[in-house]
Design a protein around this motif. Structure first.
Motif, PDB file in Angstrom:
ATOM      1  N   VAL A 271      -0.091 -38.980 -22.730  1.00 22.23           N
ATOM      2  CA  VAL A 271       1.251 -39.089 -22.151  1.00 22.23           C
ATOM      3  C   VAL A 271       1.197 -39.394 -20.651  1.00 22.23           C
ATOM      4  CG1 VAL A 271       3.450 -37.893 -21.866  1.00 22.23           C
ATOM      5  CG2 VAL A 271       2.026 -37.426 -23.863  1.00 22.23           C
ATOM      6  N   CYS A 272       1.703 -40.561 -20.281  1.00 17.71           N
ATOM      7  CA  CYS A 272       1.705 -40.958 -18.868  1.00 17.71           C
ATOM      8  C   CYS A 272       2.696 -40.097 -18.085  1.00 17.71           C
ATOM      9  CB  CYS A 272       2.105 -42.440 -18.770  1.00 17.71           C
ATOM     10  SG  CYS A 272       2.222 -43.030 -17.090  1.00 17.71           S
ATOM     11  N   GLN A 273       2.302 -39.742 -16.850  1.00 15.56           N
ATOM     12  CA  GLN A 273       3.131 -38.906 -15.994  1.00 15.56           C
ATOM     13  C   GLN A 273       4.413 -39.601 -15.551  1.00 15.56           C
ATOM     14  OE1 GLN A 273       2.742 -35.888 -13.432  1.00 15.56           O
ATOM     15  NE2 GLN A 273       2.635 -35.351 -15.585  1.00 15.56           N
ATOM     16  N   HIS A 274       4.401 -40.919 -15.587  1.00 24.30           N
ATOM     17  CA  HIS A 274       5.543 -41.660 -15.072  1.00 24.30           C
ATOM     18  C   HIS A 274       6.753 -41.501 -15.994  1.00 24.30           C
ATOM     19  CE1 HIS A 274       7.422 -45.801 -13.999  1.00 24.30           C
ATOM     20  NE2 HIS A 274       7.908 -44.865 -13.200  1.00 24.30           N
ATOM     21  N   GLN A 275       6.699 -42.136 -17.171  1.00 19.55           N
ATOM     22  CA  GLN A 275       7.828 -42.019 -18.099  1.00 19.55           C
ATOM     23  C   GLN A 275       7.331 -41.816 -19.520  1.00 19.55           C
ATOM     24  OE1 GLN A 275      10.766 -45.178 -17.901  1.00 19.55           O
ATOM     25  NE2 GLN A 275      10.586 -45.223 -15.710  1.00 19.55           N
ATOM     26  N   ASN A 276       6.277 -41.012 -19.654  1.00 21.33           N
ATOM     27  CA  ASN A 276       5.738 -40.672 -20.980  1.00 21.33           C
ATOM     28  C   ASN A 276       5.182 -41.875 -21.734  1.00 21.33           C
ATOM     29  OD1 ASN A 276       6.719 -38.212 -20.312  1.00 21.33           O
ATOM     30  ND2 ASN A 276       8.376 -38.189 -21.819  1.00 21.33           N
ATOM     31  N   GLY A 277       4.761 -42.919 -21.045  1.00 17.05           N
ATOM     32  CA  GLY A 277       4.190 -44.098 -21.711  1.00 17.05           C
ATOM     33  C   GLY A 277       2.939 -43.717 -22.498  1.00 17.05           C
ATOM     34  N   PRO A 278       2.603 -44.460 -23.582  1.00 20.99           N
ATOM     35  CA  PRO A 278       1.468 -44.137 -24.449  1.00 20.99           C
ATOM     36  C   PRO A 278       0.153 -44.666 -23.870  1.00 20.99           C
ATOM     37  CG  PRO A 278       2.694 -46.010 -25.332  1.00 20.99           C
ATOM     38  CD  PRO A 278       3.340 -45.663 -24.042  1.00 20.99           C
ATOM     39  N   VAL A 290      -5.176 -47.915 -17.707  1.00 20.42           N
ATOM     40  CA  VAL A 290      -3.931 -48.481 -17.174  1.00 20.42           C
ATOM     41  C   VAL A 290      -2.822 -48.303 -18.206  1.00 20.42           C
ATOM     42  CG1 VAL A 290      -2.798 -50.563 -16.303  1.00 20.42           C
ATOM     43  CG2 VAL A 290      -5.218 -50.167 -15.830  1.00 20.42           C
ATOM     44  N   CYS A 291      -1.737 -47.630 -17.810  1.00 21.19           N
ATOM     45  CA  CYS A 291      -0.615 -47.401 -18.728  1.00 21.19           C
ATOM     46  C   CYS A 291       0.011 -48.742 -19.107  1.00 21.19           C
ATOM     47  CB  CYS A 291       0.429 -46.497 -18.079  1.00 21.19           C
ATOM     48  SG  CYS A 291       1.863 -46.232 -19.142  1.00 21.19           S
ATOM     49  N   PRO A 292       0.245 -48.946 -20.408  1.00 22.09           N
ATOM     50  CA  PRO A 292       0.768 -50.249 -20.833  1.00 22.09           C
ATOM     51  C   PRO A 292       2.228 -50.481 -20.430  1.00 22.09           C
ATOM     52  CG  PRO A 292       0.666 -48.762 -22.707  1.00 22.09           C
ATOM     53  CD  PRO A 292       0.043 -48.032 -21.555  1.00 22.09           C
ATOM     54  N   TRP A 293       2.937 -49.416 -20.007  1.00 22.97           N
ATOM     55  CA  TRP A 293       4.362 -49.617 -19.707  1.00 22.97           C
ATOM     56  C   TRP A 293       4.585 -50.154 -18.298  1.00 22.97           C
ATOM     57  CZ3 TRP A 293       7.815 -45.267 -22.289  1.00 22.97           C
ATOM     58  CH2 TRP A 293       7.732 -45.433 -23.670  1.00 22.97           C
ATOM     59  N   HIS A 294       4.110 -49.461 -17.279  1.00 23.94           N
ATOM     60  CA  HIS A 294       4.367 -49.943 -15.909  1.00 23.94           C
ATOM     61  C   HIS A 294       3.113 -49.932 -15.043  1.00 23.94           C
ATOM     62  CE1 HIS A 294       7.947 -47.691 -17.428  1.00 23.94           C
ATOM     63  NE2 HIS A 294       8.532 -48.826 -17.177  1.00 23.94           N
ATOM     64  N   GLY A 295       1.944 -49.704 -15.646  1.00 29.41           N
ATOM     65  CA  GLY A 295       0.695 -49.898 -14.918  1.00 29.41           C
ATOM     66  C   GLY A 295       0.177 -48.710 -14.112  1.00 29.41           C
ATOM     67  N   TYR A 296       0.669 -47.480 -14.312  1.00 25.48           N
ATOM     68  CA  TYR A 296       0.064 -46.330 -13.616  1.00 25.48           C
ATOM     69  C   TYR A 296      -1.397 -46.221 -14.073  1.00 25.48           C
ATOM     70  CZ  TYR A 296       4.174 -44.212 -11.420  1.00 25.48           C
ATOM     71  OH  TYR A 296       5.247 -43.950 -10.605  1.00 25.48           O
ATOM     72  N   GLU A 297      -2.255 -45.726 -13.155  1.00 20.91           N
ATOM     73  CA  GLU A 297      -3.687 -45.691 -13.477  1.00 20.91           C
ATOM     74  C   GLU A 297      -4.235 -44.265 -13.430  1.00 20.91           C
ATOM     75  OE1 GLU A 297      -5.701 -48.303 -10.812  1.00 20.91           O
ATOM     76  OE2 GLU A 297      -4.479 -50.029 -11.395  1.00 20.91           O
TER      77      GLU A 297
HETATM   78  S1  FES Z   1       5.268 -44.854 -18.329  1.00 19.35           S
HETATM   79 FE1  FES Z   1       3.276 -45.132 -17.676  1.00 19.35          FE
HETATM   80  S2  FES Z   1       3.497 -46.374 -15.989  1.00 19.35           S
HETATM   81 FE2  FES Z   1       5.539 -46.036 -16.577  1.00 19.35          FE
END
Ligand code: FES
Ligand code: HEM
Length: 349
Positions: A271-278, A290-297
């Motif tokens: 679970v990504c810290q940004h918006q729960n991206g997978p 690298v998160c596939p939703w908005h690129g957090y690393e």
């Molecule tokens: S949810 Fe992972 S970068 Fe936005």
């Protein structure tokens, strides 16, 4: 990613995304106005604008709601998710234009405050066919305003991710209110049957896609019970994890992404810290997940974002034994370094 808050951190992809979205919106508006003007030449330009803005806002809202489940069902839709918040702000702007024109057209010339007039000018609240439909639109517009106003990452960080997410789930309340607004509006206006058909088609599409995505997600949430006796669970064979990619498993009710990279294996929260991206659907680039939703690393061994970023996610003990990858279900505190397992262990075990 950004350590400070700039109004919008523009990049080429965002510009391209917004240009295409604005072009499509302008095209849709022009067609909606043109078709209505052709079919109903008696309509005034104000009515044409009100209807076209309402129809464009509602269509865009349907598109926005479909992007989430589509991206879960097929990775090719992921690029649409990247800047979905900008679509939300564009949709709110169209809805605001529609609401303001309606208020000016129908409620601004009387003695009542125009907003009060929206609520009381039709007081047949006890009927179905004549039920006031504009208050539904006003309530939806209020919710969409809250969402557009808090869409920036500044609010995400200050409200915290769970509160922000809960607030943005209200989009479904707004959607329901808008569907009611249009249904009760259609009952009272002389509109063509295409509006009724497109409304049913849109609602059915949104509903079906959400159902299909929920079914796919519930399969991924099935608890992995392949315990090997010493607390670790068997996830998969080493060779089943593609290089720089992950296999996702569910332990202790949490999804864990098990990455393989450069002869090593690390397990971290999915679970990504940004918006729960997978995160498990992302890949490792330059040593980071690298998160596939908005690129957090995130660094795979620590679950921490590379400096100067501060995001952290939980990590899990991982082991390779007899060619199998084993993960301990107990998460470490976010950002805790866990020694990666070595793929070579699979060859020697
Ligand atoms: S949810 Fe992972 S970068 Fe936005
Ligand atoms: C202050 C809030 C709102 C008011 C006062 C309002 C008012 C109206 C009115 C008067 C109509 C009928 C127009 C006509 O047929 O001539 C209408 C229709 C419509 N509204 Fe709203 N509305 C509001 C908010 C919204 C919102 C937030 C949305 C969606 C995002 C929306 C979507 C629609 C749609 C799709 C129609 C049907 C358009 C058509 O006939 O083609 N409205 N609204």
């Amino acid at each position: 990613m950004s350590t400070t808050y700039r109004s919008v951190a523009w990049n080429l992809n965002k510009r391209r995304y917004d240009t295409i979205a604005l072009g499509a919106i302008a095209g849709f508006l022009a067609v909606a106005i043109g078709v209505q003007a052709f079919l109903r030449p008696e309509l005034t330009i104000e009515t044409l604008l009100i209807r076209a803005l309402g129809a464009t806002a509602f269509t865009l809202l349907n598109v926005i709601l479909c992007i989430g489940p589509l991206a879960r069902l097929d990775r090719r839709f992921l690029p649409l998710l990247y800047n979905r918040r900008h679509l939300g702000v564009m949709m709110f702007t169209l809805a605001l234009g529609h609401g303001l024109f309606s208020i000016v057209q129908f409620h601004a010339v009387g003695t009542l405050n125009p907003l009060v007039s929206v609520l009381v000018s039709n007081d047949r609240y006890g009927t179905i066919a004549q039920l006031p439909f504009q208050p539904f639109g006003l309530a939806a517009l209020g919710i969409l305003f809250l969402m557009a106003a808090t869409s920036h990452d500044f609010w995400l960080h200050n409200l915290t991710a769970p509160v922000w997410k809960a607030l943005h789930m209200c989009v479904y309340v707004a959607y329901t209110l808008i569907v009611a607004h249009v249904i009760f509006g259609v009952l009272q206006q002389e509109v063509s049957p295409w509006l009724g058909w497109s409304l049913s088609g849109a609602v059915l599409t949104v509903f079906t896609l959400h159902l299909a995505a929920a079914r796919r997600e519930s399969a991924a949430d099935r608890e992995n019970r392949n315990s090997n006796g010493d607390g670790f669970v068997d996830v998969c064979g080493v060779d089943e994890i593609p290089e720089k990619r992950a296999v996702v498993t569910c332990v202790s009710g949490e999804r864990v992404a098990v990455f393989r990279y450069d002869g090593r294996i690390s397990a971290l929260s999915n679970v990504c810290q940004h918006q729960n991206g997978p995160l498990g659907e992302g890949r490792i680039v330059n040593g980071c997940v690298v998160c596939p939703w908005h690129g957090y690393e995130y660094q795979p061994a620590t679950g921490a974002s590379p400096a100067p970023f501060t995001e952290k996610i939980p990590t899990f003990d991982v082991r390779v034994q007899g060619g199998r990858v084993l993960v301990h279900p107990q998460p470490h505190a976010p950002g805790t370094r866990v020694e990666p397992a070595h793929v070579a262990e699979a060859r020697t075990a």
